[in-house]
Write an enzyme that holds these catalytic residues in place. Structure first.
Site, PDB file in Angstrom:
ATOM      1  N   HIS A 179       7.515   1.787  19.553  1.00 34.58           N
ATOM      2  CA  HIS A 179       6.320   2.148  18.617  1.00 34.58           C
ATOM      3  C   HIS A 179       6.508   3.738  18.308  1.00 34.58           C
ATOM      4  O   HIS A 179       5.777   4.504  18.413  1.00 34.58           O
ATOM      5  CB  HIS A 179       4.931   2.117  19.233  1.00 34.58           C
ATOM      6  N   ARG A 229       1.765  -3.667  12.571  1.00 35.86           N
ATOM      7  CA  ARG A 229       1.084  -4.039  13.755  1.00 35.86           C
ATOM      8  C   ARG A 229       1.771  -5.373  14.276  1.00 35.86           C
ATOM      9  O   ARG A 229       1.907  -6.309  13.549  1.00 35.86           O
ATOM     10  CB  ARG A 229      -0.402  -4.316  13.630  1.00 35.86           C
ATOM     11  N   GLY A 243       0.762  -1.219  -0.058  1.00 36.04           N
ATOM     12  CA  GLY A 243       0.014   0.116  -0.047  1.00 36.04           C
ATOM     13  C   GLY A 243       0.876   1.211   0.158  1.00 36.04           C
ATOM     14  O   GLY A 243       1.980   1.265  -0.577  1.00 36.04           O
ATOM     15  N   ARG A 244       0.276   2.436   0.705  1.00 38.43           N
ATOM     16  CA  ARG A 244       1.012   3.559   0.550  1.00 38.43           C
ATOM     17  C   ARG A 244       2.374   3.603   1.339  1.00 38.43           C
ATOM     18  O   ARG A 244       3.561   3.703   0.776  1.00 38.43           O
ATOM     19  CB  ARG A 244       0.196   4.628   1.589  1.00 38.43           C
ATOM     20  N   GLU A 271       1.635  -5.178  22.973  1.00 33.48           N
ATOM     21  CA  GLU A 271       2.037  -3.917  23.503  1.00 33.48           C
ATOM     22  C   GLU A 271       0.976  -3.163  24.277  1.00 33.48           C
ATOM     23  O   GLU A 271      -0.248  -3.407  24.034  1.00 33.48           O
ATOM     24  CB  GLU A 271       2.580  -3.020  22.465  1.00 33.48           C
ATOM     25  N   THR A 321       6.812  -2.772  11.247  1.00 33.87           N
ATOM     26  CA  THR A 321       6.625  -1.414  11.661  1.00 33.87           C
ATOM     27  C   THR A 321       4.974  -1.144  11.611  1.00 33.87           C
ATOM     28  O   THR A 321       4.686   0.042  11.421  1.00 33.87           O
ATOM     29  CB  THR A 321       7.199  -0.247  10.716  1.00 33.87           C
ATOM     30  N   ARG A 364      -2.663  -8.275  -1.909  1.00 32.73           N
ATOM     31  CA  ARG A 364      -3.953  -8.669  -2.124  1.00 32.73           C
ATOM     32  C   ARG A 364      -4.128  -8.560  -3.498  1.00 32.73           C
ATOM     33  O   ARG A 364      -4.736  -9.529  -4.407  1.00 32.73           O
ATOM     34  CB  ARG A 364      -5.007  -7.805  -1.453  1.00 32.73           C
TER      35      ARG A 364
END
Length: 333
Positions: free
Chosen positions: A295, A245, A161-162, A274, A243, A183
Protein backbone atom coordinates in the site's frame (compact mmCIF):
# COMPACT_ATOMS: atom_id res chain seq x y z
CA UNK A 1 -11.95 39.81 23.79
CA UNK A 2 -11.25 36.40 25.40
CA UNK A 3 -9.43 33.89 23.22
CA UNK A 4 -11.61 31.06 21.98
CA UNK A 5 -10.87 27.62 23.40
CA UNK A 6 -8.85 25.42 21.08
CA UNK A 7 -10.63 22.24 19.91
CA UNK A 8 -9.39 18.98 21.41
CA UNK A 9 -8.07 16.98 18.44
CA UNK A 10 -7.12 13.29 18.66
CA UNK A 11 -4.85 11.98 15.89
CA UNK A 12 -4.89 8.18 15.55
CA UNK A 13 -1.58 7.66 13.71
CA UNK A 14 1.76 9.38 13.47
CA UNK A 15 1.81 12.11 10.81
CA UNK A 16 4.70 14.02 9.20
CA UNK A 17 6.58 16.09 11.78
CA UNK A 18 5.74 19.44 10.20
CA UNK A 19 2.03 18.60 10.27
CA UNK A 20 2.08 17.39 13.87
CA UNK A 21 3.92 20.54 14.96
CA UNK A 22 1.42 22.80 13.22
CA UNK A 23 -1.51 20.88 14.70
CA UNK A 24 -0.02 21.26 18.18
CA UNK A 25 0.32 25.02 17.57
CA UNK A 26 -3.25 25.47 16.36
CA UNK A 27 -5.22 22.95 18.40
CA UNK A 28 -5.23 21.08 21.69
CA UNK A 29 -3.82 18.01 19.95
CA UNK A 30 -3.16 14.52 21.25
CA UNK A 31 -0.70 12.69 19.00
CA UNK A 32 0.04 9.01 18.52
CA UNK A 33 3.78 9.02 19.15
CA UNK A 34 4.21 5.24 18.82
CA UNK A 35 2.36 5.04 15.46
CA UNK A 36 0.71 1.75 16.42
CA UNK A 37 -2.91 1.47 15.23
CA UNK A 38 -5.31 2.35 18.03
CA UNK A 39 -7.16 -0.51 19.69
CA UNK A 40 -10.94 -0.52 19.74
CA UNK A 41 -10.80 0.51 23.37
CA UNK A 42 -8.49 3.43 22.59
CA UNK A 43 -10.73 4.58 19.73
CA UNK A 44 -13.77 4.38 22.00
CA UNK A 45 -11.98 6.58 24.54
CA UNK A 46 -10.94 9.00 21.80
CA UNK A 47 -14.45 9.52 20.38
CA UNK A 48 -15.73 9.96 23.92
CA UNK A 49 -13.34 12.84 24.67
CA UNK A 50 -12.43 14.56 21.39
CA UNK A 51 -13.96 17.55 19.64
CA UNK A 52 -12.27 16.37 16.45
CA UNK A 53 -11.05 12.89 15.50
CA UNK A 54 -8.36 12.54 12.81
CA UNK A 55 -8.43 8.88 11.73
CA UNK A 56 -6.74 7.03 8.89
CA UNK A 57 -7.78 4.05 6.77
CA UNK A 58 -6.47 1.66 9.47
CA UNK A 59 -9.23 2.80 11.85
CA UNK A 60 -12.73 1.33 11.66
CA UNK A 61 -15.12 4.15 12.50
CA UNK A 62 -18.37 2.21 12.28
CA UNK A 63 -21.87 2.90 13.59
CA UNK A 64 -21.19 1.10 16.87
CA UNK A 65 -18.17 3.30 17.58
CA UNK A 66 -19.96 6.48 16.54
CA UNK A 67 -22.80 5.58 18.91
CA UNK A 68 -20.27 5.86 21.76
CA UNK A 69 -19.13 9.35 20.73
CA UNK A 70 -19.26 12.04 23.37
CA UNK A 71 -21.33 15.21 22.93
CA UNK A 72 -18.23 17.23 22.02
CA UNK A 73 -17.36 15.21 18.90
CA UNK A 74 -18.56 17.19 15.92
CA UNK A 75 -15.93 16.52 13.24
CA UNK A 76 -14.20 13.45 11.86
CA UNK A 77 -11.40 14.90 9.72
CA UNK A 78 -10.09 11.87 7.86
CA UNK A 79 -6.41 11.79 6.88
CA UNK A 80 -6.98 10.26 3.45
CA UNK A 81 -9.27 10.36 0.46
CA UNK A 82 -11.17 7.10 0.92
CA UNK A 83 -13.81 7.02 3.64
CA UNK A 84 -14.94 3.41 3.28
CA UNK A 85 -13.73 2.80 6.85
CA UNK A 86 -16.13 5.45 8.20
CA UNK A 87 -19.90 5.05 8.49
CA UNK A 88 -20.71 8.47 7.07
CA UNK A 89 -24.48 7.98 7.43
CA UNK A 90 -24.16 7.10 11.12
CA UNK A 91 -21.96 10.15 11.67
CA UNK A 92 -24.44 12.43 9.92
CA UNK A 93 -27.28 11.01 12.02
CA UNK A 94 -25.34 12.02 15.16
CA UNK A 95 -24.69 15.50 13.81
CA UNK A 96 -21.01 14.76 13.13
CA UNK A 97 -19.42 16.17 9.98
CA UNK A 98 -16.98 13.99 8.00
CA UNK A 99 -14.22 15.40 5.79
CA UNK A 100 -11.47 13.85 3.67
CA UNK A 101 -8.42 14.97 1.68
CA UNK A 102 -9.29 14.64 -2.03
CA UNK A 103 -7.07 15.55 -4.94
CA UNK A 104 -3.68 15.61 -3.24
CA UNK A 105 -2.80 11.95 -3.97
CA UNK A 106 -3.83 11.90 -7.61
CA UNK A 107 -0.40 12.20 -9.21
CA UNK A 108 1.35 9.92 -6.71
CA UNK A 109 -1.20 7.14 -7.15
CA UNK A 110 -1.15 7.50 -10.93
CA UNK A 111 2.65 7.24 -10.89
CA UNK A 112 2.44 4.01 -8.89
CA UNK A 113 -0.19 2.62 -11.25
CA UNK A 114 2.11 3.08 -14.21
CA UNK A 115 5.00 1.63 -12.23
CA UNK A 116 2.98 -1.53 -11.56
CA UNK A 117 1.90 -1.82 -15.18
CA UNK A 118 5.54 -1.68 -16.24
CA UNK A 119 6.70 -3.94 -13.42
CA UNK A 120 4.29 -6.72 -14.35
CA UNK A 121 4.60 -6.42 -18.13
CA UNK A 122 8.40 -6.13 -18.15
CA UNK A 123 9.10 -8.46 -15.16
CA UNK A 124 10.96 -5.71 -13.34
CA UNK A 125 10.47 -7.12 -9.84
CA UNK A 126 11.86 -10.50 -10.96
CA UNK A 127 14.84 -8.87 -12.62
CA UNK A 128 15.57 -6.68 -9.63
CA UNK A 129 16.02 -9.76 -7.45
CA UNK A 130 18.57 -11.52 -9.65
CA UNK A 131 21.78 -9.71 -8.69
CA UNK A 132 21.05 -8.85 -5.02
CA UNK A 133 19.84 -12.41 -4.31
CA UNK A 134 22.94 -13.98 -5.92
CA UNK A 135 20.87 -15.78 -8.54
CA UNK A 136 23.21 -17.35 -11.09
CA UNK A 137 23.33 -15.06 -14.09
CA UNK A 138 25.33 -16.00 -17.16
CA UNK A 139 24.89 -12.63 -18.82
CA UNK A 140 22.63 -11.35 -21.53
CA UNK A 141 20.65 -13.87 -23.55
CA UNK A 142 18.20 -13.34 -26.44
CA UNK A 143 15.46 -15.36 -24.75
CA UNK A 144 16.01 -14.71 -21.04
CA UNK A 145 13.58 -12.72 -18.84
CA UNK A 146 11.32 -11.76 -21.72
CA UNK A 147 8.39 -9.55 -20.86
CA UNK A 148 5.88 -7.73 -23.03
CA UNK A 149 5.89 -4.33 -24.70
CA UNK A 150 3.13 -2.04 -23.47
CA UNK A 151 3.17 0.38 -26.42
CA UNK A 152 0.19 -0.33 -28.65
CA UNK A 153 -1.67 -2.32 -26.01
CA UNK A 154 -5.23 -1.53 -24.86
CA UNK A 155 -5.62 -0.19 -21.31
CA UNK A 156 -9.05 -0.39 -19.69
CA UNK A 157 -9.51 2.00 -16.77
CA UNK A 158 -12.25 1.15 -14.26
CA UNK A 159 -13.15 4.52 -12.75
CA UNK A 160 -12.31 7.66 -14.73
CA UNK A 161 -12.14 10.13 -11.86
CA UNK A 162 -9.12 12.24 -10.93
CA UNK A 163 -6.75 9.28 -10.58
CA UNK A 164 -8.11 7.37 -13.55
CA UNK A 165 -7.68 10.45 -15.72
CA UNK A 166 -4.12 10.98 -14.49
CA UNK A 167 -3.34 7.33 -15.28
CA UNK A 168 -4.81 7.78 -18.76
CA UNK A 169 -2.61 10.79 -19.47
CA UNK A 170 0.52 8.88 -18.46
CA UNK A 171 -0.51 5.77 -20.34
CA UNK A 172 -1.21 7.74 -23.52
CA UNK A 173 2.36 9.07 -23.37
CA UNK A 174 3.54 5.43 -23.27
CA UNK A 175 1.60 4.70 -26.46
CA UNK A 176 -1.27 2.78 -24.87
CA UNK A 177 -4.77 2.91 -26.33
CA UNK A 178 -7.09 4.33 -23.65
CA UNK A 179 -10.46 2.75 -22.84
CA UNK A 180 -12.58 3.39 -19.78
CA UNK A 181 -15.71 2.38 -17.87
CA UNK A 182 -17.27 4.93 -15.54
CA UNK A 183 -20.63 5.73 -13.96
CA UNK A 184 -20.80 8.77 -16.21
CA UNK A 185 -19.11 9.51 -19.49
CA UNK A 186 -16.40 12.17 -19.20
CA UNK A 187 -16.51 15.47 -21.07
CA UNK A 188 -16.04 15.26 -24.86
CA UNK A 189 -12.99 17.52 -24.60
CA UNK A 190 -11.28 15.07 -22.24
CA UNK A 191 -12.15 12.11 -24.46
CA UNK A 192 -10.64 13.99 -27.39
CA UNK A 193 -7.50 14.88 -25.43
CA UNK A 194 -6.95 11.25 -24.42
CA UNK A 195 -8.26 9.78 -27.69
CA UNK A 196 -10.21 7.49 -25.37
CA UNK A 197 -13.05 5.02 -25.89
CA UNK A 198 -15.97 4.87 -23.45
CA UNK A 199 -17.66 1.57 -22.58
CA UNK A 200 -20.96 1.69 -20.73
CA UNK A 201 -20.70 -2.11 -20.43
CA UNK A 202 -17.91 -3.28 -18.11
CA UNK A 203 -18.29 -6.80 -19.52
CA UNK A 204 -17.63 -5.63 -23.06
CA UNK A 205 -14.58 -3.61 -22.08
CA UNK A 206 -12.94 -6.30 -19.94
CA UNK A 207 -13.13 -8.88 -22.72
CA UNK A 208 -11.07 -6.69 -25.06
CA UNK A 209 -8.34 -5.24 -22.83
CA UNK A 210 -4.68 -6.20 -22.51
CA UNK A 211 -4.31 -4.31 -19.22
CA UNK A 212 -7.00 -3.36 -16.71
CA UNK A 213 -6.39 -0.66 -14.09
CA UNK A 214 -8.75 -0.35 -11.11
CA UNK A 215 -9.08 3.30 -10.07
CA UNK A 216 -12.59 3.65 -8.66
CA UNK A 217 -13.42 4.25 -4.98
CA UNK A 218 -14.59 1.43 -2.73
CA UNK A 219 -18.29 1.83 -1.94
CA UNK A 220 -21.06 -0.72 -1.36
CA UNK A 221 -21.76 -0.51 -5.10
CA UNK A 222 -18.16 -1.34 -6.09
CA UNK A 223 -17.56 -4.20 -3.63
CA UNK A 224 -16.32 -7.10 -5.80
CA UNK A 225 -17.11 -5.04 -8.89
CA UNK A 226 -14.55 -7.25 -10.59
CA UNK A 227 -16.24 -10.49 -9.60
CA UNK A 228 -15.31 -14.03 -10.57
CA UNK A 229 -17.66 -13.72 -13.55
CA UNK A 230 -16.05 -10.47 -14.69
CA UNK A 231 -12.53 -11.81 -14.30
CA UNK A 232 -13.36 -14.81 -16.47
CA UNK A 233 -14.20 -12.42 -19.30
CA UNK A 234 -10.61 -11.18 -19.48
CA UNK A 235 -8.11 -12.53 -21.99
CA UNK A 236 -5.61 -15.10 -20.64
CA UNK A 237 -2.73 -12.81 -21.66
CA UNK A 238 -4.22 -9.81 -19.85
CA UNK A 239 -2.93 -8.31 -16.61
CA UNK A 240 -4.77 -6.40 -13.88
CA UNK A 241 -3.45 -3.58 -11.69
CA UNK A 242 -5.13 -2.29 -8.54
CA UNK A 243 -4.08 0.86 -6.67
CA UNK A 244 -7.57 1.69 -5.39
CA UNK A 245 -8.97 -0.68 -2.74
CA UNK A 246 -8.56 -4.43 -2.44
CA UNK A 247 -12.26 -5.06 -1.87
CA UNK A 248 -13.11 -3.97 -5.42
CA UNK A 249 -11.69 -7.24 -6.80
CA UNK A 250 -12.77 -10.72 -5.77
CA UNK A 251 -9.23 -11.55 -4.70
CA UNK A 252 -9.80 -15.28 -4.32
CA UNK A 253 -11.22 -15.52 -7.83
CA UNK A 254 -8.33 -13.49 -9.25
CA UNK A 255 -5.81 -15.77 -7.56
CA UNK A 256 -7.48 -18.85 -9.06
CA UNK A 257 -7.47 -17.27 -12.52
CA UNK A 258 -3.74 -16.55 -12.34
CA UNK A 259 -2.92 -19.99 -10.89
CA UNK A 260 -4.83 -21.64 -13.73
CA UNK A 261 -3.21 -19.51 -16.43
CA UNK A 262 -6.50 -17.79 -17.25
CA UNK A 263 -4.90 -14.42 -16.38
CA UNK A 264 -1.29 -13.52 -17.09
CA UNK A 265 -0.60 -11.61 -13.89
CA UNK A 266 -1.39 -8.75 -11.56
CA UNK A 267 0.18 -5.73 -9.89
CA UNK A 268 -1.38 -5.00 -6.51
CA UNK A 269 -0.79 -2.16 -4.07
CA UNK A 270 -3.92 -3.00 -2.05
CA UNK A 271 -5.44 -6.21 -0.73
CA UNK A 272 -8.92 -7.37 0.17
CA UNK A 273 -8.05 -8.16 3.80
CA UNK A 274 -5.01 -5.96 4.38
CA UNK A 275 -2.74 -5.87 6.24
CA UNK A 276 -3.22 -9.65 5.85
CA UNK A 277 -2.10 -10.87 2.42
CA UNK A 278 -3.33 -14.09 0.86
CA UNK A 279 -0.46 -16.65 1.09
CA UNK A 280 -1.35 -17.83 -2.42
CA UNK A 281 -0.64 -14.33 -3.70
CA UNK A 282 2.75 -14.39 -1.99
CA UNK A 283 3.47 -17.73 -3.67
CA UNK A 284 2.51 -16.26 -7.03
CA UNK A 285 4.81 -13.28 -6.38
CA UNK A 286 7.71 -15.64 -5.72
CA UNK A 287 6.89 -17.37 -8.99
CA UNK A 288 7.01 -14.03 -10.84
CA UNK A 289 3.30 -13.99 -11.68
CA UNK A 290 2.32 -10.97 -9.58
CA UNK A 291 3.95 -7.86 -8.12
CA UNK A 292 2.87 -7.01 -4.58
CA UNK A 293 3.44 -3.66 -2.86
CA UNK A 294 2.51 -2.79 0.75
CA UNK A 295 0.00 0.00 0.00
CA UNK A 296 2.60 2.51 -1.19
CA UNK A 297 0.56 4.32 -3.84
CA UNK A 298 0.28 7.59 -1.90
CA UNK A 299 3.53 7.22 0.02
CA UNK A 300 5.42 10.38 -0.88
CA UNK A 301 6.64 13.05 1.51
CA UNK A 302 4.88 15.71 -0.54
CA UNK A 303 1.61 13.80 -0.64
CA UNK A 304 1.50 13.16 3.10
CA UNK A 305 2.21 16.82 3.87
CA UNK A 306 -0.51 17.92 1.43
CA UNK A 307 -2.94 15.54 3.15
CA UNK A 308 -2.08 16.95 6.54
CA UNK A 309 -2.51 20.52 5.35
CA UNK A 310 -5.97 19.68 4.05
CA UNK A 311 -6.89 18.15 7.41
CA UNK A 312 -5.78 21.36 9.14
CA UNK A 313 -7.81 23.55 6.76
CA UNK A 314 -10.89 21.39 7.30
CA UNK A 315 -10.56 21.60 11.09
CA UNK A 316 -9.91 25.35 11.15
CA UNK A 317 -12.77 26.09 8.76
CA UNK A 318 -15.19 23.96 10.78
CA UNK A 319 -14.05 25.46 14.10
CA UNK A 320 -14.57 28.95 12.65
CA UNK A 321 -18.23 28.08 12.04
CA UNK A 322 -18.05 27.51 8.29
CA UNK A 323 -18.63 24.47 6.10
CA UNK A 324 -15.28 22.70 5.58
CA UNK A 325 -14.20 22.52 1.94
CA UNK A 326 -13.88 18.74 1.85
CA UNK A 327 -17.11 17.69 3.54
CA UNK A 328 -18.27 14.15 2.67
CA UNK A 329 -21.97 13.30 2.39
CA UNK A 330 -23.57 9.86 1.94
CA UNK A 331 -24.97 10.95 -1.42
CA UNK A 332 -21.41 11.39 -2.71
CA UNK A 333 -20.50 7.75 -2.07
Amino acid sequence: MPQRKKPHVVVTRRLPGAIETRMRELFDTRLNIDDAPMSREALTEAVGQADVLVPTLTDTIDAALIEKAGPALRLIANFGTGVDHIDVEAALARGITVTNTPGVLTEDTADMTMALILAVARRIAEGARVIPDDVEWAGWSPTWMLGHRITGKRLGIVGMGRIGTAVARRAKAFGLSIHYHNRRRVAPSLEEELDSTYWDSLDQMLARMDIVSVNCPHTPATYHLLSARHLKLMKPEAIIVNTARGEIIDEGAMVRQIEQGALAGAGLDVFEHEPAVNPRLVKLARAGKVVLLPHMGSATVEGRIDMGEKVIVNIRTFHDGHRPPDRVLPSML
